[in-house]
Design a protein around this motif. Sequence first.
Motif, PDB file in Angstrom:
ATOM      1  N   ASP A 258       5.622  44.748  96.816  1.00 56.80           N
ATOM      2  CA  ASP A 258       4.550  44.597  96.442  1.00 56.80           C
ATOM      3  C   ASP A 258       4.785  42.952  96.487  1.00 56.80           C
ATOM      4  N   ALA A 259       5.631  42.430  96.352  1.00 50.14           N
ATOM      5  CA  ALA A 259       6.146  40.849  96.916  1.00 50.14           C
ATOM      6  C   ALA A 259       5.954  40.722  98.425  1.00 50.14           C
ATOM      7  N   ASP A 260       6.482  42.035  99.146  1.00 54.54           N
ATOM      8  CA  ASP A 260       5.766  41.781 100.642  1.00 54.54           C
ATOM      9  C   ASP A 260       4.758  41.577 100.769  1.00 54.54           C
ATOM     10  N   ARG A 261       4.305  42.689 100.084  1.00 53.83           N
ATOM     11  CA  ARG A 261       2.103  42.862 100.399  1.00 53.83           C
ATOM     12  C   ARG A 261       1.467  41.098 100.162  1.00 53.83           C
ATOM     13  N   MET A 262       2.321  41.215  98.629  1.00 48.19           N
ATOM     14  CA  MET A 262       1.799  39.193  98.092  1.00 48.19           C
ATOM     15  C   MET A 262       1.962  38.410  99.677  1.00 48.19           C
ATOM     16  N   SER A 270       2.494  30.980  95.793  1.00 50.55           N
ATOM     17  CA  SER A 270       4.261  30.415  95.470  1.00 50.55           C
ATOM     18  C   SER A 270       4.642  32.332  94.932  1.00 50.55           C
ATOM     19  N   GLU A 271       4.012  32.948  94.427  1.00 51.82           N
ATOM     20  CA  GLU A 271       4.415  34.142  93.449  1.00 51.82           C
ATOM     21  C   GLU A 271       5.417  34.859  94.341  1.00 51.82           C
ATOM     22  N   GLY A 272       4.593  35.026  95.153  1.00 53.26           N
ATOM     23  CA  GLY A 272       4.987  35.927  96.379  1.00 53.26           C
ATOM     24  C   GLY A 272       6.931  36.583  96.605  1.00 53.26           C
ATOM     25  N   TYR A 273       6.839  34.994  97.481  1.00 51.77           N
ATOM     26  CA  TYR A 273       8.364  34.646  97.620  1.00 51.77           C
ATOM     27  C   TYR A 273       9.333  34.562  96.279  1.00 51.77           C
ATOM     28  N   VAL A 274       9.375  34.173  94.900  1.00 47.90           N
ATOM     29  CA  VAL A 274       9.197  34.022  94.003  1.00 47.90           C
ATOM     30  C   VAL A 274      10.372  35.718  93.506  1.00 47.90           C
ATOM     31  N   ARG A 275       8.517  36.810  93.512  1.00 49.54           N
ATOM     32  CA  ARG A 275       8.731  38.110  93.515  1.00 49.54           C
ATOM     33  C   ARG A 275      10.354  38.480  94.622  1.00 49.54           C
ATOM     34  N   LYS A 276       9.498  38.130  95.442  1.00 52.49           N
ATOM     35  CA  LYS A 276      10.598  38.728  96.259  1.00 52.49           C
ATOM     36  C   LYS A 276      12.215  38.589  95.611  1.00 52.49           C
ATOM     37  N   ALA A 277      11.822  37.103  95.605  1.00 56.23           N
ATOM     38  CA  ALA A 277      13.501  36.676  95.404  1.00 56.23           C
ATOM     39  C   ALA A 277      13.967  37.411  94.776  1.00 56.23           C
ATOM     40  N   ARG A 278      13.656  37.483  93.367  1.00 56.21           N
ATOM     41  CA  ARG A 278      13.985  37.964  92.453  1.00 56.21           C
ATOM     42  C   ARG A 278      14.505  39.391  92.249  1.00 56.21           C
ATOM     43  N   ALA A 279      13.509  40.397  92.838  1.00 61.46           N
ATOM     44  CA  ALA A 279      14.213  41.942  93.176  1.00 61.46           C
ATOM     45  C   ALA A 279      15.142  41.366  94.168  1.00 61.46           C
ATOM     46  N   ASP A 297       9.367  27.951  99.909  1.00 68.68           N
ATOM     47  CA  ASP A 297       9.819  26.074 100.193  1.00 68.68           C
ATOM     48  C   ASP A 297       8.359  25.688 101.393  1.00 68.68           C
ATOM     49  N   LYS A 298       8.805  26.268 102.689  1.00 67.07           N
ATOM     50  CA  LYS A 298       8.494  25.870 103.428  1.00 67.07           C
ATOM     51  C   LYS A 298       6.872  25.428 103.585  1.00 67.07           C
ATOM     52  N   ALA A 299       6.483  26.699 103.349  1.00 69.00           N
ATOM     53  CA  ALA A 299       5.104  27.886 103.658  1.00 69.00           C
ATOM     54  C   ALA A 299       4.329  26.953 102.492  1.00 69.00           C
ATOM     55  N   VAL A 300       4.567  26.967 101.335  1.00 71.11           N
ATOM     56  CA  VAL A 300       3.791  26.720 100.294  1.00 71.11           C
ATOM     57  C   VAL A 300       3.861  24.855 100.069  1.00 71.11           C
ATOM     58  N   GLY A 301       4.590  24.364 100.305  1.00 72.57           N
ATOM     59  CA  GLY A 301       5.050  23.170 100.063  1.00 72.57           C
ATOM     60  C   GLY A 301       5.252  22.599  98.755  1.00 72.57           C
ATOM     61  N   TYR A 302       5.382  21.675  98.311  1.00 73.37           N
ATOM     62  CA  TYR A 302       5.674  21.338  96.615  1.00 73.37           C
ATOM     63  C   TYR A 302       4.578  22.181  95.654  1.00 73.37           C
ATOM     64  N   ASN A 303       6.012  23.135  94.914  1.00 75.05           N
ATOM     65  CA  ASN A 303       5.060  23.996  93.980  1.00 75.05           C
ATOM     66  C   ASN A 303       6.641  24.005  93.537  1.00 75.05           C
ATOM     67  N   SER A 304       6.055  23.758  91.412  1.00 72.14           N
ATOM     68  CA  SER A 304       6.745  23.013  90.653  1.00 72.14           C
ATOM     69  C   SER A 304       7.807  24.636  89.876  1.00 72.14           C
ATOM     70  N   PHE A 305       6.666  25.669  89.884  1.00 71.33           N
ATOM     71  CA  PHE A 305       6.930  27.090  90.305  1.00 71.33           C
ATOM     72  C   PHE A 305       8.080  27.899  90.727  1.00 71.33           C
ATOM     73  N   LEU A 306       7.687  27.437  92.227  1.00 74.47           N
ATOM     74  CA  LEU A 306       8.561  27.896  93.271  1.00 74.47           C
ATOM     75  C   LEU A 306      10.437  27.390  93.222  1.00 74.47           C
ATOM     76  N   LEU A 307       9.919  25.798  93.025  1.00 75.12           N
ATOM     77  CA  LEU A 307      11.041  25.052  92.461  1.00 75.12           C
ATOM     78  C   LEU A 307      12.203  25.304  92.045  1.00 75.12           C
ATOM     79  N   TYR A 308      11.363  25.701  90.656  1.00 74.26           N
ATOM     80  CA  TYR A 308      12.760  25.875  88.953  1.00 74.26           C
ATOM     81  C   TYR A 308      13.748  27.134  90.136  1.00 74.26           C
TER      82      TYR A 308
END
Length: 438
Positions: A258-262, A270-279, A297-308
């Motif tokens: 599902d993360a890859d689909r996102m 950002s959420e797709g990358y976070v979901r993928k990383a956690r899995a 980080d490169k695709a989205v640019g600055y995003n505090s959720f992803l950086l956390y």
Amino acid sequence: MRLGRFVLTLFLALVPFMGVARPSDTGAATDQARTCTEFTGDYARIMSACRVALDRPDISDRTRQDLMDGLAWAHYYLNDIDGARSVFQQILARYPNSEDGMTGLAWLAYDDDSYDQAAELFARAMDVSPNAEVLAGYGAARYMARLDPLDAALARIDTALTIDPEYIWALRRKGWFLEEAGRLAEAEAAFRRAIDVQPDDAASLYGLSYVLGRSGKWAQALPYVNRALEERPDYLAALSRRSLVLFNLGRLGMALRDADRMIAADPGWSEGYVRKARALFRLRRNDDAVAALATGDKAVGYNSFLLYWYARMLVDTGHSAQALDQIDRIDARGDADFHDVLLQTRIALVMGNTVLARQAIDRSLGFRPTDKWALYYATLVLVAEGRYDEAEVRFDAALRAGLSKEKLPDFIKALLGRNEHARAVKLRDRYVSQASGG
């Protein structure tokens, strides 16, 4: 949003032309008006129908307002917000007391987070027509503008639901307000009521799944988010939620899918990358998890959720200095919240930077002075500072706040790291005695 507004009680047979009109002309005009005001079919077709119907010179003022309202919402649902705003403004220019015009502009202001303006417009509309939609919108806007407490907003929404018990937007909004306040049982009831009213409403199904997940009922949450995606396969928020649900159920391969689909559907989210990383991290593919967040980080640019999460993955994989860099990026933007500075505390402790750990934990406690995790990390900071008696007091406070005693070994380990062997043994014995009722 203003769903259901176009179930109107119009007399759709428009005033006939002077003289004898051809039946086909009259029938076609009536069909166009019906398509516009009943708001059925695709939005481009609705827009065209509204324009054709509005071209007739012999329609009543009431019918013209309804047709213009349909045209405005067709613009809205085609993502032409400026076009929708223009039509609503035209309604008010022609009919200054039009509830349609006021309410339409109120919803646009609400969507734009201009809640003060929305509340003012809804208030004006209430003077004209205090219906369920206007009352619910007014209550919600005043709460979002921080003009009223939650209970006042809920009272207005409940009054709206007394007028129209099946007003789906009000039921969903009530559910989300209750969820945000942590009143999860009440939120669940509101979303269940919305689903009773409209079983195929994807937004309500998603809302119920979200609340069940927050309550830790992950297995119960899954069927509802599945149903939301059956109704709307392109519902990315629901896809993200399902990935999280599957993650918490231990179905990591499916969560990763599902993360890859996102990511494929929206590479800038950002959420797709976070979901993928956690899995990936849970699958022990640590390098792949960090790489996924670096890509994000490169695709989205600055995003505090992803950086956390990037910082969290980095410190978990032994890259503390790089982890601190990500938190610093959040801090530099002035975006750091409780979770960010608490993670900064943890990173500083790993790095042995007691000064930074103290600064970070004080900020954390400033956000949430009674949070169990803030109190726990405050305990570890006190140990690092050699303030052992205070550390024990703080750890007791963390336990009273709900911290599991499973964190006791980490506290003892921190004491042993400072060569406080006798204190560590005494502490362990004290808690063992308490657990046994001694």
